[in-house]
Design a protein around this motif. Sequence first.
Motif, PDB file in Angstrom:
ATOM      1  N   SER A  49       0.822  -1.197   0.000  1.00 20.65           N
ATOM      2  CA  SER A  49       0.000   0.000   0.000  1.00 20.65           C
ATOM      3  C   SER A  49       0.864   1.259   0.000  1.00 20.65           C
ATOM      4  CB  SER A  49      -0.923  -0.007   1.221  1.00 20.65           C
ATOM      5  OG  SER A  49      -1.623   1.199   1.322  1.00 20.65           O
ATOM      6  N   ARG A  50       1.885   1.272   0.839  1.00 16.31           N
ATOM      7  CA  ARG A  50       2.789   2.424   0.878  1.00 16.31           C
ATOM      8  C   ARG A  50       3.607   2.516  -0.414  1.00 16.31           C
ATOM      9  NH1 ARG A  50       3.436   5.972   5.329  1.00 16.31           N
ATOM     10  NH2 ARG A  50       5.562   6.050   4.597  1.00 16.31           N
ATOM     11  N   HIS A  52       2.701   1.663  -3.456  1.00 14.67           N
ATOM     12  CA  HIS A  52       1.887   2.152  -4.567  1.00 14.67           C
ATOM     13  C   HIS A  52       1.208   3.483  -4.265  1.00 14.67           C
ATOM     14  CE1 HIS A  52       2.582  -1.381  -6.956  1.00 14.67           C
ATOM     15  NE2 HIS A  52       2.199  -2.165  -5.964  1.00 14.67           N
ATOM     16  N   ASN A  54      -1.402   4.216  -2.236  1.00 15.36           N
ATOM     17  CA  ASN A  54      -2.837   4.251  -1.978  1.00 15.36           C
ATOM     18  C   ASN A  54      -3.135   3.610  -0.622  1.00 15.36           C
ATOM     19  OD1 ASN A  54      -2.553   1.546  -2.485  1.00 15.36           O
ATOM     20  ND2 ASN A  54      -3.659   1.576  -4.420  1.00 15.36           N
ATOM     21  N   LEU A  55      -4.377   3.663  -0.212  1.00 14.11           N
ATOM     22  CA  LEU A  55      -4.752   3.161   1.106  1.00 14.11           C
ATOM     23  C   LEU A  55      -5.453   1.806   1.066  1.00 14.11           C
ATOM     24  CD1 LEU A  55      -6.069   6.444   2.745  1.00 14.11           C
ATOM     25  CD2 LEU A  55      -3.878   5.332   3.101  1.00 14.11           C
ATOM     26  N   ASP A  56      -5.505   1.173  -0.076  1.00 15.72           N
ATOM     27  CA  ASP A  56      -6.238  -0.092  -0.198  1.00 15.72           C
ATOM     28  C   ASP A  56      -5.665  -1.177   0.709  1.00 15.72           C
ATOM     29  OD1 ASP A  56      -7.809   1.139  -2.048  1.00 15.72           O
ATOM     30  OD2 ASP A  56      -6.810   0.243  -3.791  1.00 15.72           O
ATOM     31  N   GLY A  57      -4.366  -1.321   0.737  1.00 12.01           N
ATOM     32  CA  GLY A  57      -3.733  -2.341   1.572  1.00 12.01           C
ATOM     33  C   GLY A  57      -3.934  -2.086   3.048  1.00 12.01           C
ATOM     34  N   GLN A  58      -3.940  -0.818   3.439  1.00  3.49           N
ATOM     35  CA  GLN A  58      -4.147  -0.491   4.848  1.00  3.49           C
ATOM     36  C   GLN A  58      -5.581  -0.781   5.278  1.00  3.49           C
ATOM     37  OE1 GLN A  58      -2.700   3.471   5.486  1.00  3.49           O
ATOM     38  NE2 GLN A  58      -0.655   2.939   4.774  1.00  3.49           N
TER      39      GLN A  58
END
Length: 99
Positions: A49-50, A52, A54-58
């Motif tokens: 996520s960090r 790329h 974006n916040l999707d992984g978080q």
Amino acid sequence: MNPANYLYLAALLFTIGAAGVLIRKNAIVVFMCIELMLNACNLAFVTFSRLHGNLDGQVIAFFTMVVAAAEVVVGLAIIVSIFRSRHSASVDDANLMKL
């Protein structure tokens, strides 16, 4: 730090957890190893996520932590139930759930 270092750490934690699930016979230790594997996946999600931006992984890691908390409640209740009936927390005794 380099993001690859976080991924190496996640892979190491997942490997330790998988080895613990396969080797150990105590249900509580197996349960903790499963939690370790989930945390390793969360670390990988947050790292990507960090990476790329974006916040999707978080968000996925947050939902994984919520599911893990629910798993702890249900799993520990099952382990305590087995321990009370069999006086052992061994995984080998878990197949004897019949009373």
